[in-house]
Write an enzyme that holds these catalytic residues in place. Structure first.
Site, PDB file in Angstrom:
ATOM      1  N   ALA A  19     -20.482 -30.365   8.053  1.00 51.89           N
ATOM      2  CA  ALA A  19     -20.102 -28.958   8.155  1.00 51.89           C
ATOM      3  C   ALA A  19     -18.592 -28.756   7.995  1.00 51.89           C
ATOM      4  O   ALA A  19     -17.832 -29.715   7.868  1.00 51.89           O
ATOM      5  CB  ALA A  19     -20.590 -28.402   9.481  1.00 51.89           C
ATOM      6  N   HIS A  20     -18.176 -27.505   8.073  1.00 49.50           N
ATOM      7  CA  HIS A  20     -16.769 -27.186   7.781  1.00 49.50           C
ATOM      8  C   HIS A  20     -15.800 -27.827   8.773  1.00 49.50           C
ATOM      9  O   HIS A  20     -16.070 -27.945   9.939  1.00 49.50           O
ATOM     10  CB  HIS A  20     -16.518 -25.688   7.676  1.00 49.50           C
ATOM     11  CG  HIS A  20     -16.987 -24.847   8.802  1.00 49.50           C
ATOM     12  ND1 HIS A  20     -16.922 -23.479   8.769  1.00 49.50           N
ATOM     13  CD2 HIS A  20     -17.522 -25.161  10.005  1.00 49.50           C
ATOM     14  CE1 HIS A  20     -17.400 -23.003   9.892  1.00 49.50           C
ATOM     15  NE2 HIS A  20     -17.765 -23.990  10.648  1.00 49.50           N
ATOM     16  N   ASN A  21     -14.661 -28.249   8.228  1.00 49.53           N
ATOM     17  CA  ASN A  21     -13.533 -28.768   9.018  1.00 49.53           C
ATOM     18  C   ASN A  21     -13.755 -30.146   9.606  1.00 49.53           C
ATOM     19  O   ASN A  21     -12.949 -30.600  10.418  1.00 49.53           O
ATOM     20  CB  ASN A  21     -13.170 -27.805  10.162  1.00 49.53           C
ATOM     21  CG  ASN A  21     -12.900 -26.406   9.658  1.00 49.53           C
ATOM     22  OD1 ASN A  21     -12.210 -26.230   8.672  1.00 49.53           O
ATOM     23  ND2 ASN A  21     -13.464 -25.423  10.317  1.00 49.53           N
TER      24      ASN A  21
END
Lengths: 341, 341, 341
Positions: free
Chosen positions: C238-240
């Site tokens: 997922a993001h980051n």
């Protein structure tokens, strides 16, 4: 990247300014990384220390924390939502211009609305209806008789199969498949017989479906995702599911066939819901949990083993095969006559 | 949609009619939604009430329940299988006509059988052999030296990589990947070295692979799915697996490398099987279960935590880290001398 | 298939030969299947019996086991790594020749390096930079402003969205999506508001991403996979997230947003890591485990229920809802005065 003053932001987002309305902003960043021309935001007291140390040019912040910070601030009732809107202003998406790429393949029997963009190698089949302002990325596929509302955004390589219906402003991410066949099988003596899947998928307005997620068409009736349902990457929604408005389902979750989920639910990552269950409104399922029974009441539900170092797990988990025996032995001990001193 | 009489249905499906053989049917639907020109079906006593309330024009039903219903009925030994066949008659799939779309890219070194359809932007590489009657949807990819039997149906955007072999009537759903590299890595001092994957994937006759599922090629030998194996969406089958005939694997399940699964197994959704295990014939794995040991004997196997409200889970789960201690304490209590009254 | 002598292999791999250096090899296979012109390898004493029975023409083997075998052997410090290298010699991949297929769609504003292959229906958008020697398979998509280092291999239908950066020798398998939007939502009264995702994905040198895996772009900052990270099929990052060098993540695993994973970790199949956690270096997570807390220390961690026959599970699992009660009752028993004989 456009430059905006804090006053301009206020004109779009509302709220009131503490500090310099003329502060110029050219982008947004996290508290740690933001520089003096970048906007950031604070949600929750636990970020106060980080916010005080931030070099951000301005902060979006709620009333209750605003007084505890210095520097240029825009005070908003909902700084997270405000930040989402500010991002669109400070980092406007570069959308492709309307027009059909010469390497797109659009059936002459499709109906294409005004201001539509269709990218290279996209395919639009006969009978499809594409609403005004839609963007169909490269390699996207819109099957026969599909209907898209206005301003839908199909990222490259998203796929909508025959007969499905999308509302307005639906966003499909790369690789997602809308309207694949459900897993319908009938056992016939010594082999499986495929049960044709003749329903459709209906996606309401503002639905978003993540990368490589799959939403199967209904077996007979339709699979329905109501307005504002948000589906993350690699989620499976099986045939005949009905998901209520503004429910969010995080990555790697799986919803088996004919499940009915209420509105405003949150299904965390890798959660799994068994077939034919009914989940009420405002239910939260924890990450990695398996739901095997109806959940009528709102609340948070969980079914995971806690993580342990492997050696501990080995020692403890062995007893899980004998819990019934342990419980029986406790009962036996309780039945023993107590000593009387 | 074609119109059929119940008598015509009987001619195709066998069984015997109770009621009016001239009853006209123009489609099929669920018991709740069927109207007087639609067929529905009843499997199991629990659907009797719903069946009695249904407005369906006719019902497929087994002998034991037929007498408890009224209206027009076709009595069949296996009404579910009969309904699957009826659906194909009442909702015939609209298959594309044979021919190669001008926007398809077919290598002159590929061998294309008679009556084959190849859709727009499909790519067929050199050395591929496409059997008679195959349908290759838009954006499908058939790699070098791939062989497809007759009447395979590759839905848009399905992918078969170099050298893989498909039997007859194989169905691939959008986004599935047949023959990606297995996850073969050798550790070399301080980094991973890729181990080339030189095996193939062999899919037997009547195999079906769901949307965005992945079946990896073997490392050295082949990954094999025998005749009639059914794979749902987002399932991962790793390198060198061997899956026996008519085994069905539901959505989001994962089969690690070199697993051997017998025939007629049912692996429910989100179940996971660790590498190098052997699972016998007629084994059922419950949804979300993790298999970490061989399962030689037929039966149903489960490994999930039951779902609880989060507050209960928190209180109960804490003890899972101390089960060994609890067991020890029970043992100690049992060893205490009992009071003698 | 090329023919090599054992001596030639030694020239490439080092080590020393026992037996006939002139032994001719034309391929590699598993111990069971190898014939007299095929190479195989032995790693671990448990394969000795199989190795002795093998018809393989020659074996790669470590010093400690070499003396226990007969026949032609190449003795290597790391036979598994040696076998990986031997495979590349014995089964050289058939890579497509440099050149741009006429059915590829390459923006005139893209910069294409020397010796690059771009396959049919591949799309390269404006501002993309493709390093020397890259191979872009059929249907692959390289978005605007993407940068690829040298010798990247994008298998058919892999997707890299706008602005992402790949190092050298990155391998992307079919259907993977690099740079889809993270699942960023802000709640606004009664509906979700999309939070624009303006970060990128940065993949280091020698990263490999499996079929249909998804790596989301950062919300504000970037999602980073350091050098040598290996991602299997159907994994969600997922993001980051930030994943340290040479960490390997097996099939169907899910890493939620903003997770930081150290170097040299091994995340087994279907493991799930909740959002915002920090995992140290050299941590191993067992298959199917859910991580819901930081793991600072190296080691192996597990959180799964053991598998049982369903009837046993039913009996045992019922007590899991009452563990707290069982623990309380044990405590009560312990507090009872002991009988004194």
């Amino acid at each position: 990247m456009p430059a905006l003053t804090l006053a301009t932001l206020q004109a779009h987002l509302g709220g009131h300014i503490l500090g310099d309305p003329a502060r110029i902003l050219r982008g947004a960043a996290s508290l740690e990384r933001a520089g003096p021309e970048q906007l950031s935001f604070v949600v929750g007291r636990k970020f106060l220390t980080q916010a005080r140390a931030s070099a951000a040019g301005a902060l979006l912040v709620a009333e209750d924390l605003a007084a505890e910070l210095e520097g240029d601030r825009l005070v908003l009732a909902n700084p997270h939502a405000g930040f989402a809107r500010a991002l669109t202003l400070l980092h406007p998406p570069s959308l492709p211009a309307p027009g059909i790429h010469p390497a797109a393949v659009v059936s002459p029997q499709a109906r294409i609305g005004a201001e539509v963009h269709i990218g290279p190698c996209a395919v639009v089949e006969a009978g499809a209806v594409i609403g005004r302002g839609c963007i169909l990325g490269a390699h996207s596929y819109v099957g026969p008789e599909v209907q898209l509302g206005e301003d839908c955004l199909l990222h490259p390589r998203s796929t909508v199969l025959h007969g499905c219906r999308l509302g307005h402003r639906v966003i499909l991410h790369p690789g997602c498949v809308i309207g694949g066949d459900g897993f319908g099988l009938a056992w016939e003596g010594d082999h499986w017989l495929k049960v044709p899947q003749v329903g459709r998928v209906i996606l309401g307005d503002d639905v978003e479906v993540g990368a490589n997620a799959t939403i199967d068409r209904g077996a007979l009736d339709d699979t329905v995702l109501e307005e504002g349902v948000k589906i993350d990457n690699l989620v499976q929604v099986a045939h005949n599911c009905h998901i209520g408005r503004q429910t969010a389902i995080a990555g790697c979750a799986g919803i088996a066939g004919s499940v009915k989920i209420g509105a405003h639910c949150q299904i965390a990552g890798a959660a799994m819901i068994s077939g034919h269950l009914e989940i009420g409104d405002r239910v939260t399922i924890s990450g990695g949990s398996l739901v095997a029974k109806d959940i009528p009441a709102a609340g948070v539900y969980t079914s995971v083993m806690p993580l342990m170092p492997y050696a501990d797990w080995r020692r403890n988990a062995a007893h899980l095969r004998h819990l019934d025996d342990l419980a029986r032995r406790i009962k036996a001990l309780e039945k023993q006559p107590q000593s009387k001193e």
